[in-house]
Design a protein around this motif. Structure first.
Motif, mmCIF file in Angstrom:
data_model
loop_
_atom_site.group_PDB
_atom_site.id
_atom_site.type_symbol
_atom_site.label_atom_id
_atom_site.label_comp_id
_atom_site.label_asym_id
_atom_site.label_seq_id
_atom_site.Cartn_x
_atom_site.Cartn_y
_atom_site.Cartn_z
ATOM 1 N N VAL A 526 0.864 -1.179 0.000
ATOM 2 C CA VAL A 526 0.000 0.000 0.000
ATOM 3 C C VAL A 526 0.901 1.229 0.000
ATOM 4 C CG1 VAL A 526 -1.967 -1.071 1.165
ATOM 5 C CG2 VAL A 526 -0.128 -0.063 2.538
ATOM 6 N N ASP A 527 0.312 2.354 -0.302
ATOM 7 C CA ASP A 527 1.071 3.599 -0.405
ATOM 8 C C ASP A 527 1.297 4.181 0.990
ATOM 9 O OD1 ASP A 527 2.245 5.942 -1.088
ATOM 10 O OD2 ASP A 527 0.508 6.765 -2.161
ATOM 11 N N GLY A 528 2.572 4.361 1.346
ATOM 12 C CA GLY A 528 2.914 4.937 2.634
ATOM 13 C C GLY A 528 3.543 6.294 2.528
ATOM 14 N N SER A 529 3.347 6.937 1.409
ATOM 15 C CA SER A 529 3.945 8.263 1.225
ATOM 16 C C SER A 529 3.153 9.320 1.992
ATOM 17 C CB SER A 529 3.984 8.615 -0.273
ATOM 18 O OG SER A 529 2.660 8.658 -0.801
ATOM 19 N N THR A 530 3.731 10.486 2.138
ATOM 20 C CA THR A 530 3.087 11.584 2.854
ATOM 21 C C THR A 530 3.416 12.898 2.155
ATOM 22 O OG1 THR A 530 2.799 12.533 5.067
ATOM 23 C CG2 THR A 530 5.044 12.015 4.412
ATOM 24 N N PRO A 531 2.511 13.840 2.110
ATOM 25 C CA PRO A 531 1.119 13.733 2.582
ATOM 26 C C PRO A 531 0.237 13.125 1.508
ATOM 27 C CG PRO A 531 1.525 15.943 1.797
ATOM 28 C CD PRO A 531 2.833 15.213 1.654
ATOM 29 N N GLN A 532 -0.940 12.737 1.901
ATOM 30 C CA GLN A 532 -1.938 12.235 0.964
ATOM 31 C C GLN A 532 -3.292 12.847 1.345
ATOM 32 O OE1 GLN A 532 -1.998 8.022 -0.093
ATOM 33 N NE2 GLN A 532 0.019 7.736 0.869
ATOM 34 N N THR A 533 -4.121 12.996 0.338
ATOM 35 C CA THR A 533 -5.443 13.595 0.547
ATOM 36 C C THR A 533 -6.508 12.580 0.168
ATOM 37 O OG1 THR A 533 -4.605 15.820 0.065
ATOM 38 C CG2 THR A 533 -6.994 15.486 -0.049
ATOM 39 N N PHE A 534 -7.482 12.401 1.088
ATOM 40 C CA PHE A 534 -8.581 11.449 0.883
ATOM 41 C C PHE A 534 -9.906 12.171 1.114
ATOM 42 C CE2 PHE A 534 -4.879 9.220 2.448
ATOM 43 C CZ PHE A 534 -4.762 8.128 1.613
ATOM 44 N N ASP A 535 -10.675 12.278 0.046
ATOM 45 C CA ASP A 535 -11.983 12.956 0.129
ATOM 46 C C ASP A 535 -11.860 14.321 0.785
ATOM 47 O OD1 ASP A 535 -13.197 10.740 -1.019
ATOM 48 O OD2 ASP A 535 -13.613 9.809 0.941
ATOM 49 N N PHE A 547 7.397 7.058 3.338
ATOM 50 C CA PHE A 547 7.864 5.680 3.221
ATOM 51 C C PHE A 547 7.643 5.081 1.843
ATOM 52 C CE2 PHE A 547 7.251 6.265 7.735
ATOM 53 C CZ PHE A 547 8.305 5.589 8.309
ATOM 54 N N GLY A 548 6.809 5.691 1.038
ATOM 55 C CA GLY A 548 6.534 5.134 -0.272
ATOM 56 C C GLY A 548 5.766 3.833 -0.173
ATOM 57 N N PRO A 549 5.839 2.967 -1.183
ATOM 58 C CA PRO A 549 5.102 1.691 -1.133
ATOM 59 C C PRO A 549 5.673 0.774 -0.040
ATOM 60 C CG PRO A 549 5.761 2.257 -3.366
ATOM 61 C CD PRO A 549 6.498 3.182 -2.487
ATOM 62 N N VAL A 550 4.767 0.254 0.765
ATOM 63 C CA VAL A 550 5.189 -0.628 1.866
ATOM 64 C C VAL A 550 4.238 -1.801 1.963
ATOM 65 C CG1 VAL A 550 6.320 1.169 3.268
ATOM 66 C CG2 VAL A 550 3.865 0.752 3.531
ATOM 67 N N PRO A 789 7.994 9.288 -6.881
ATOM 68 C CA PRO A 789 6.760 10.008 -7.202
ATOM 69 C C PRO A 789 5.873 10.089 -5.951
ATOM 70 C CG PRO A 789 7.258 8.375 -8.867
ATOM 71 C CD PRO A 789 8.206 8.143 -7.737
ATOM 72 N N SER A 790 5.217 11.240 -5.849
ATOM 73 C CA SER A 790 4.357 11.414 -4.676
ATOM 74 C C SER A 790 3.161 10.480 -4.722
ATOM 75 C CB SER A 790 3.876 12.872 -4.570
ATOM 76 O OG SER A 790 3.170 13.241 -5.756
ATOM 77 N N SER A 791 2.734 10.125 -5.927
ATOM 78 C CA SER A 791 1.604 9.206 -6.058
ATOM 79 C C SER A 791 1.975 8.152 -7.080
ATOM 80 C CB SER A 791 0.331 9.942 -6.513
ATOM 81 O OG SER A 791 -0.045 10.922 -5.566
#
Length: 826
Positions: A526-535, A547-550, A789-791
């Motif tokens: 799963v994606d462990g990068s920061t920051p992320q926006t959800f809804d 952390f990126g993909p973990v 990449p951030s995403s």
């Protein structure tokens, strides 16, 4: 025969027929009714020779009697009275009940004139015959004789005295027959303390009335005899009532005098034991007491009466039975009392205040005299010999202990146990008065270990608003074997073990279990990068670490916020919520303020208690079976009926899910945010928890045989400040957890966790056990992740097929060395 006698006989035999008088009534000079055959006596006492009419046939007679002539001797009814009738006082057999009619004082006006009678003593009074239907006038009352009046008054007095004597007797009999023995006992008489025990059977505390009934067979005979000597030496011979003492008590009640003791043991037992009676000083209550005592004395065995008495009477020092009195005064059970000590307790019944505190003025001397009175009575009763009495010494009681039922941890125990009893259906009245024997799940040694682990680790100078809670659970049963609720219940009633606060990242394992249960694998990424926006909601990692993909192991080991939000987004918050419910978190807590719909729901934004967390983590230790936490093993009522608490659990998730989640949490302790919790002799698994701004700090962990949770928080919900420690769950809470487990697992064999479905390596650290350095109180510098990449456009779902470099756990604890802070996440 004399001439007079012959004349009487001649008068009777030659009486002319009454028809010769032409129907006129004939007067009788002697005043006697001819029908009654009365005779008049002359002055010399002889009977005149006249007929029944009273006329004299003596030739020497003169006056009206002679003038009347022989015809006046005829009976007015025309019947000649025989001579025998004159002697017997009756004219004929048919007229013996006829009333004696006295002559009127004056003749009736217009009526026939009676013959005037001579007033001499020898004369007879003339009467007239009354016409038919006419009633005679009232005769003159004869003067009453003085002697007869006195006799009459004596008779009346005797009647009154008889009534006065018989009425109480009759009333007593009626009262006795109308007074039944009450069918129920007073609530206070059977009010019995409930006792809470540790799991090993030692006493924690007693709650309610300090009474412990015991069978009479447990009371030594000489102790029984001492009580009888003090209270009622005729106990075995009297009918249950002392009439002398009762009379004295009645007199005192009637005159308002001082309260008198005159009651027997039976009367005291009746008054204190049966319902419908009271301690009021009234004659009606005393009478009812006597009636019931008499019946009880006749219908009940003396041993039964004495047993009830010894189990209800007050001895002072808060003791309402001979057993609790023995403990209060001499620190021993009743069966171990000496005759001397028994005599003191018997003497205490009349003066419990003096007996309980010999420091009172005059108490020592009075109790010594009272004690000697009891001992002398025992000699008289032949319970002991004079030689035995001579060597007996006054048994000074032990110093009275200050009642501190709820001091220290006991108050929190009381609260927990009472709450669970009520959930089981027991009322407050049953808890306080029902004499329940409650065997708890608390291990006394583990309770001491928990207290020491917390209080030894807490830094000095910490604010009084800081609270620490610890709960330890047996994973196989759900029994809470130890907890820490606070320093002293008397100072702070808030039980830290039960206070709901935010768990922070300590909630993430529920999302992990839900994902594994839904089909995800430890090697899914799963994606462990920061920051992320959800809804529209921005989520960051601690210190914005990217952390990126973990995989799921790394996400857990390093408590990566964005990774766990992605896990929840993938399976849905509803699945996370359902898993939390299976692990004992109520829906009401999960949905409060709409938390279950928030993006950050898997990050622990709800409120839970330390008890709930410990029980939930115990489900991982028991490989997927959740047992509701409880603090009671069994409850036995005063009748000996035992109720055992069920320890049957419910499967929350599969064994493999449990092993996989446990493997990920082992990495937290071995090389993640919880290395301070690493144990020196065995593997442990767990999860740290830190909320925003460090307001609540947690560590939740377990070994196969034990699960425990530790939380720190402030009562005012401000950020924690702990001198010498950082505001992360992996620091002081993990230290407390470790200190507790090191002592708690001493008698536990070393067991390994089950194998995961796949071994997945997270970030690798040296496997040599080391003690992590203390964290600084300030936030550490941000660690910059490699450029990526951030995403990411493509996130692998599985790790490579080659074996991970980390390998399976060795069964020994591991630590890590990292220049960055080991407790970096929420």
């Amino acid at each position: 025969m004399s001439d007079k006698d012959a004349g009487v006989g001649a008068g009777e035999s030659n009486r002319p027929d009454t028809s010769a008088n032409d129907g006129e009534p004939t007067g009788h000079a002697d005043g006697a009714d001819p029908s009654l055959g009365g005779r008049a006596e002359s002055d010399d006492g002889s009977v005149p020779t006249s007929g029944p009419s009273g006329a004299s046939n003596n030739d020497d007679a003169a006056g009206p009697e002679a003038a009347a002539g022989p015809e006046d001797a005829a009976d007015p009814r025309g019947v000649t009275a025989p001579a025998s009738a004159v002697e017997s006082g009756a004219t004929d057999p048919d007229d013996t009940t006829r009333p004696d009619i006295a002559p009127p004082v004056e003749p009736t006006v217009g009526g026939p004139s009676p013959v005037v009678a001579d007033e001499s003593p020898s004369a007879v009074t003339a009467v007239r015959a009354l016409p038919e239907g006419e009633k005679p006038e009232n005769p003159e009352k004869k003067p009453k004789k003085k002697g007869s009046r006195r006799a009459k008054w004596l008779r009346r007095t005797a009647y009154v005295l008889g009534v006065l004597l018989l009425l109480p007797v009759a009333g007593f009999i009626v009262a006795y027959l109308m007074t039944p023995i009450p069918s129920t006992a007073q609530a206070e008489a059977v009010k019995e303390a409930s006792v809470f025990y540790y799991s090993d059977g030692s006493v924690i505390l007693r709650t309610g009335t300090n009474r412990q009934p015991v069978p009479l067979s447990k009371v030594p005979k000489q102790v029984r005899d001492a009580v009888i000597s003090a209270e009622n030496r005729s106990f075995y011979s009297d009918p249950g009532v002392s009439f002398k003492g009762t009379a004295r008590a009645f007199w005192a009640t009637a005159t308002g005098g001082s309260l008198q003791g005159g009651s027997t043991i039976t009367q005291q037992m009746v008054r204190n034991y049966y319902s419908g009676l009271s301690q009021q000083r009234t004659a009606s209550r005393k009478l009812k007491e006597i009636m019931i005592a008499l019946k009880v004395g006749r219908e009940k065995d003396k041993s039964w009466i004495l047993q009830q008495y010894l189990n209800t009477i007050y001895f002072g020092r808060g003791a309402y039975s001979i057993q609790t009195a023995a403990q209060a005064y001499y620190g021993k059970d009743v069966q171990n009392l000496t005759p001397s000590e028994g005599a003191y307790l018997a003497a205490a019944i009349q003066v419990p205040t003096y007996a309980g505190d010999l420091s009172r003025q005059g108490a020592q001397g009075y109790m010594q005299a009272r004690w000697k009175y009891v001992v002398d009575g025992m000699v008289q009763m032949k319970s002991i010999t004079p030689q035995q009495a001579a060597v007996m010494r006054f048994p000074v009681p032990q110093k009275q202990k200050i009642k501190d039922t709820d001091g220290g941890q006991r108050g929190y125990i009381h609260e927990l146990v009472e709450a669970e009893l009520k959930r089981m259906g027991y009322t407050q009245d049953q808890i306080d008065k029902g004499g329940l024997r409650v065997r708890t799940t608390f291990d006394k040694n583990l309770m001491d270990d928990a207290k020491q682990a917390v209080e030894d680790a807490m830094p000095s100078g910490v604010s009084s608003k800081v609270r620490a809670g610890l709960v330890s659970v047996d994973p196989s049963t759900g029994e809470i074997n130890a907890f820490y609720g606070g320093k002293n219940y008397l100072d702070q009633q808030l039980n830290s073990a039960l206070t709901p606060v935010q768990p922070g990242s300590g909630f993430k394992p529920y999302a992990l279990a839900a994902a594994l249960d839904d089909g995800m694998s430890l090697d899914d990424y799963v994606d462990g990068s920061t920051p992320q926006t959800f809804d529209g909601s921005k989520v960051v990692n601690d210190d914005d670490e990217d952390f990126g993909p973990v995989n799921l192991v790394t996400a857990t080991q390093n408590s990566i916020n964005t990774a766990y939000v992605n896990i929840a987004q993938k399976i849905g918050n509803d699945r996370v919520m359902k898993m939390a419910e299976k692990l004992g978190i109520p829906e009401s807590q999960l949905t409060a303020n709409g938390a279950n719909t928030a993006v950050v729901f898997p990050l622990g934004v709800i409120d839970v208690s330390v008890e709930q967390q410990a029980a939930a983590y115990a489900a991982f230790a028991s490989e997927g079976v959740y047992h509701a936490p409880h603090v009671i093993r069994s409850v036995t009522d005063r009748n000996g009926k035992k109720r055992v608490v069920s320890t049957t659990g419910k499967r929350a998730f599969s064994t493999q899910v449990a092993r996989d989640a446990t493997y990920a949490m082992q990495k937290v302790v071995d090389a993640g945010t919880g290395t301070r919790a690493a144990l020196p002799d065995r593997n442990a698994a767990g999860k740290t928890g830190t909320t925003s701004s460090g307001k609540q700090l947690w560590f939740n962990g377990f070994i196969p045989q034990l699960a425990a949770s530790v939380a720190l928080f402030r009562t005012d919900n401000k950020a924690l400040s702990l001198p010498g420690y950082s505001s992360y769950g992996g620091d002081l809470p993990a230290t407390i957890w470790k200190n507790y487990l090191v002592k708690a697992d001493q008698n536990m064999s070393v067991k390994s966790f089950g194998d995961p479905s796949v071994y997945v390596g997270g970030r690798q650290y040296p496997t040599t056990p080391v003690q992590p350095r203390p964290r600084p109180t300030m936030s550490r510098p941000r660690t910059i992740a490699p450029s990526r990449p951030s995403s990411p456009t493509h996130i692998p779902t599985h790790i490579p097929t080659h074996e991970p470099t980390g390998g399976p756990p060795t069964g020994q604890p591991t630590g890590r060395v990292d220049e960055s802070d080991p407790n970096s996440m929420f």
